[in-house]
Design a protein around this motif. Structure first.
Motif, PDB file in Angstrom:
ATOM      1  N   PRO A 159     -11.652 -13.804  18.851  1.00  0.00           N
ATOM      2  CA  PRO A 159     -13.003 -13.406  18.383  1.00  0.00           C
ATOM      3  C   PRO A 159     -14.108 -14.270  18.982  1.00  0.00           C
ATOM      4  CG  PRO A 159     -11.729 -14.477  16.634  1.00  0.00           C
ATOM      5  CD  PRO A 159     -10.782 -14.186  17.731  1.00  0.00           C
ATOM      6  N   GLU A 160     -13.810 -15.514  19.376  1.00  0.00           N
ATOM      7  CA  GLU A 160     -14.842 -16.379  19.945  1.00  0.00           C
ATOM      8  C   GLU A 160     -15.400 -15.833  21.250  1.00  0.00           C
ATOM      9  OE1 GLU A 160     -12.238 -19.180  17.539  1.00  0.00           O
ATOM     10  OE2 GLU A 160     -12.006 -17.362  18.758  1.00  0.00           O
ATOM     11  N   PHE A 161     -14.640 -14.938  21.893  1.00  0.00           N
ATOM     12  CA  PHE A 161     -15.050 -14.486  23.218  1.00  0.00           C
ATOM     13  C   PHE A 161     -15.420 -13.006  23.231  1.00  0.00           C
ATOM     14  CE2 PHE A 161     -11.777 -17.836  23.641  1.00  0.00           C
ATOM     15  CZ  PHE A 161     -12.614 -18.857  24.071  1.00  0.00           C
ATOM     16  N   ASN A 162     -15.856 -12.522  22.073  1.00  0.00           N
ATOM     17  CA  ASN A 162     -16.350 -11.139  22.013  1.00  0.00           C
ATOM     18  C   ASN A 162     -17.682 -10.994  22.730  1.00  0.00           C
ATOM     19  OD1 ASN A 162     -14.157 -10.197  20.612  1.00  0.00           O
ATOM     20  ND2 ASN A 162     -15.074 -10.532  18.590  1.00  0.00           N
ATOM     21  N   ASP A 163     -18.375 -12.127  22.879  1.00  0.00           N
ATOM     22  CA  ASP A 163     -19.658 -12.112  23.575  1.00  0.00           C
ATOM     23  C   ASP A 163     -19.426 -11.744  25.044  1.00  0.00           C
ATOM     24  OD1 ASP A 163     -21.695 -13.920  25.326  1.00  0.00           O
ATOM     25  OD2 ASP A 163     -22.665 -13.121  23.531  1.00  0.00           O
ATOM     26  N   VAL A 164     -20.218 -10.768  25.540  1.00  0.00           N
ATOM     27  CA  VAL A 164     -20.029 -10.269  26.906  1.00  0.00           C
ATOM     28  C   VAL A 164     -20.229 -11.367  27.933  1.00  0.00           C
ATOM     29  CG1 VAL A 164     -20.876  -8.655  28.649  1.00  0.00           C
ATOM     30  CG2 VAL A 164     -20.701  -7.932  26.259  1.00  0.00           C
ATOM     31  N   ASP A 165     -21.222 -12.235  27.729  1.00  0.00           N
ATOM     32  CA  ASP A 165     -21.507 -13.300  28.684  1.00  0.00           C
ATOM     33  C   ASP A 165     -20.341 -14.303  28.742  1.00  0.00           C
ATOM     34  OD1 ASP A 165     -23.324 -14.788  30.469  1.00  0.00           O
ATOM     35  OD2 ASP A 165     -23.271 -16.278  28.857  1.00  0.00           O
ATOM     36  N   LYS A 166     -19.822 -14.675  27.558  1.00  0.00           N
ATOM     37  CA  LYS A 166     -18.683 -15.586  27.530  1.00  0.00           C
ATOM     38  C   LYS A 166     -17.465 -14.952  28.192  1.00  0.00           C
ATOM     39  CE  LYS A 166     -19.753 -18.286  23.381  1.00  0.00           C
ATOM     40  NZ  LYS A 166     -19.267 -18.672  22.032  1.00  0.00           N
ATOM     41  N   LEU A 167     -17.274 -13.661  27.902  1.00  0.00           N
ATOM     42  CA  LEU A 167     -16.134 -12.959  28.473  1.00  0.00           C
ATOM     43  C   LEU A 167     -16.216 -12.928  30.000  1.00  0.00           C
ATOM     44  CD1 LEU A 167     -13.606 -11.425  27.626  1.00  0.00           C
ATOM     45  CD2 LEU A 167     -14.954  -9.318  27.625  1.00  0.00           C
ATOM     46  N   MET A 204     -18.560 -23.896  28.250  1.00  0.00           N
ATOM     47  CA  MET A 204     -17.974 -23.136  27.156  1.00  0.00           C
ATOM     48  C   MET A 204     -17.417 -24.126  26.125  1.00  0.00           C
ATOM     49  SD  MET A 204     -16.194 -19.910  29.132  1.00  0.00           S
ATOM     50  CE  MET A 204     -15.980 -19.038  27.589  1.00  0.00           C
ATOM     51  N   ASN A 205     -18.236 -24.452  25.133  1.00  0.00           N
ATOM     52  CA  ASN A 205     -17.895 -25.497  24.159  1.00  0.00           C
ATOM     53  C   ASN A 205     -16.814 -25.084  23.173  1.00  0.00           C
ATOM     54  OD1 ASN A 205     -19.815 -27.241  25.237  1.00  0.00           O
ATOM     55  ND2 ASN A 205     -21.457 -26.322  24.005  1.00  0.00           N
ATOM     56  N   ILE A 227      -4.616 -22.725  27.239  1.00  0.00           N
ATOM     57  CA  ILE A 227      -6.060 -22.525  27.067  1.00  0.00           C
ATOM     58  C   ILE A 227      -6.277 -21.647  25.840  1.00  0.00           C
ATOM     59  CG2 ILE A 227      -8.185 -21.742  28.177  1.00  0.00           C
ATOM     60  CD1 ILE A 227      -6.515 -21.802  30.843  1.00  0.00           C
ATOM     61  N   GLY A 228      -7.141 -22.085  24.956  1.00  0.00           N
ATOM     62  CA  GLY A 228      -7.414 -21.314  23.750  1.00  0.00           C
ATOM     63  C   GLY A 228      -8.688 -21.774  23.071  1.00  0.00           C
ATOM     64  N   PRO A 229      -8.992 -21.168  21.974  1.00  0.00           N
ATOM     65  CA  PRO A 229     -10.196 -21.567  21.234  1.00  0.00           C
ATOM     66  C   PRO A 229     -10.001 -22.933  20.597  1.00  0.00           C
ATOM     67  CG  PRO A 229      -8.952 -19.956  19.981  1.00  0.00           C
ATOM     68  CD  PRO A 229      -8.286 -20.057  21.301  1.00  0.00           C
ATOM     69  N   THR A 230     -11.089 -23.590  20.264  1.00  0.00           N
ATOM     70  CA  THR A 230     -11.004 -24.937  19.687  1.00  0.00           C
ATOM     71  C   THR A 230     -10.287 -24.933  18.337  1.00  0.00           C
ATOM     72  OG1 THR A 230     -13.221 -24.579  18.790  1.00  0.00           O
ATOM     73  CG2 THR A 230     -13.056 -25.794  20.860  1.00  0.00           C
ATOM     74  N   ARG A 231     -10.147 -23.765  17.722  1.00  0.00           N
ATOM     75  CA  ARG A 231      -9.466 -23.681  16.440  1.00  0.00           C
ATOM     76  C   ARG A 231      -7.957 -23.440  16.601  1.00  0.00           C
ATOM     77  NH1 ARG A 231      -8.145 -18.480  15.736  1.00  0.00           N
ATOM     78  NH2 ARG A 231      -9.282 -16.912  16.934  1.00  0.00           N
ATOM     79  N   MET A 232      -7.427 -23.555  17.802  1.00  0.00           N
ATOM     80  CA  MET A 232      -6.001 -23.277  18.035  1.00  0.00           C
ATOM     81  C   MET A 232      -5.140 -24.230  17.204  1.00  0.00           C
ATOM     82  SD  MET A 232      -4.846 -25.063  21.639  1.00  0.00           S
ATOM     83  CE  MET A 232      -6.120 -24.417  22.711  1.00  0.00           C
ATOM     84  N   PRO A 233      -3.909 -23.858  16.883  1.00  0.00           N
ATOM     85  CA  PRO A 233      -3.003 -24.738  16.120  1.00  0.00           C
ATOM     86  C   PRO A 233      -2.491 -25.873  17.023  1.00  0.00           C
ATOM     87  CG  PRO A 233      -1.875 -22.711  16.734  1.00  0.00           C
ATOM     88  CD  PRO A 233      -3.305 -22.536  17.150  1.00  0.00           C
TER      89      PRO A 233
END
Length: 365
Positions: A159-167, A204-205, A227-233
């Protein structure tokens, strides 16, 4: 970590331990499946140079080529050659490559194979085309320092990368392998965690990268990252990355040791064969010397026999001459003594005749 995951890692390691790239790639695939994130593998340093090429015959036309680098990395490739390829041609090919390519940077080996090695193989080796293409393909794959990704789509669904620019920035980063080659390898054993702007993605913070390096040789390294979101386990990912890289490094070390033993064994066998060949050659020379000595002895014996026959001939000839002279002397003496007897017999007659004549003369007077 559960036993099922450990068994899965062990299966991959045992199945692909003879091919480092396949082992790392399959490990990345498993890592992305277990974490539902993206994994990336980096290859060896590009400044490594070729130290030696060896071959180990297997069976049914199969041969394992062992490529060893200056930094101690060992890569092996199994070739399946046609029945037309003879072991003598294969060894000649390897000897030419060792002579011309040792010390060459791995990234330049394919170029020097084409420029320097191929013309020589064309003149010295029968099945040069098949052998050359096999080694060229092996070196091109070995020298490739490309970045391998697995599970790219996993991070795109976060969900963190739903933003088109980030994607868009994320897809661009995946397509640009040079970005990931800047990911620093840990100088020491252990896990390295980069968060936000510490990652190769820069701005990409909300991205984290968990990496661990593994030794593929004495000084060469590779790495696997998630590579994953900062909330990864983090705990789960760190345990998986650490366990996988430790097993890859262990397998690389074991495989390197095994191939060193195989190469040394092969070198020892070649040494023994050379010693046997030298011994056979020495025996041939010794036999030739013995034959020559025997021939000289036989010649001497024959010469002695000839000399003996000559001496016997001369002796017989001298005896015959002596006999001839003796018979001539005896014949002369016989004639002499025969006349003497005749004269002795005639003398009384002559005397009587002379006396008769003398008496007749006196009577007449």
């Amino acid at each position: 970590m559960d036993e099922g995951t450990k068994n899965q890692v062990a299966t991959i390691i045992n199945k692909h331990r003879r091919n480092l790239n396949e082992m790392v790639h399959e490990s990345c695939n498993m890592l992305s499946e277990l974490t539902h994130l993206t994994s990336v593998a980096l290859g060896n340093a590009s400044d490594d140079t070729l130290q030696r090429i060896s071959v180990v015959p297997l069976d049914d036309g199969r041969v394992t080529a062992i490529i060893i680098t200056r930094q101690g990395h060992v890569e092996n490739k199994v070739f399946q050659f046609s029945s037309d390829v003879e072991m003598e041609d294969l060894l000649s090919c390897v000897n030419v490559m060792n002579e011309l390519l040792i010390g060459t940077p791995i990234s330049e080996v394919a170029f020097h194979l084409e420029r320097d090695v191929r013309p020589i193989l064309t003149t010295q080796v029968k099945q040069h085309e098949e052998l050359f293409n096999a080694f060229l393909e092996a070196f091109v794959k070995f020298a490739s320092n490309s970045v391998y990704f697995s599970g790219k789509e996993n991070i795109l669904y976060q969900p963190e990368f739903n933003d088109v620019d980030k994607l868009r920035r994320l897809v661009s980063a995946f397509e640009n392998s040079k970005v990931w080659k800047t990911l620093p390898l840990s100088s020491e054993d252990g896990i390295q965690i980069n968060i936000g702007n510490e990652t190769p993605l820069g701005t990409m913070n909300d991205v984290s990268v968990i990496s661990a390096s593994f030794k593929t040789g004495e000084t060469s390294k590779g790495s696997i990252s998630v590579i994953g979101p900062t909330r990864m386990p983090y705990e789960k990912v760190v345990a998986l990355v650490e366990y996988i890289t430790e097993n890859i490094e262990k397998a690389c070390l074991e495989e390197k040791t095994r191939w060193e033993i195989e190469v040394n064994k092969l070198a020892e066998e070649n040494k023994v064969e050379e010693e046997v060949a030298e011994e056979v050659e020495e025996n041939k020379e010794a036999e030739a010397e013995v034959v020559e000595e025997n021939q000289e002895d036989q010649i001497k014996i024959l010469q002695d026999e000839v000399d003996k026959w000559k001496n016997d001939y001369y002796k017989v000839f001298a005896d015959m001459e002596n006999i001839k002279r003796r018979m001539q002397n005896e014949h002369a003496n016989n004639l002499k003594f025969m006349m003497q007897g005749f004269i002795e017999q005639m003398l009384p007659i002559v005397d009587n005749f002379e006396r008769s004549l003398a008496i007749e003369i006196q009577i007449k007077k």
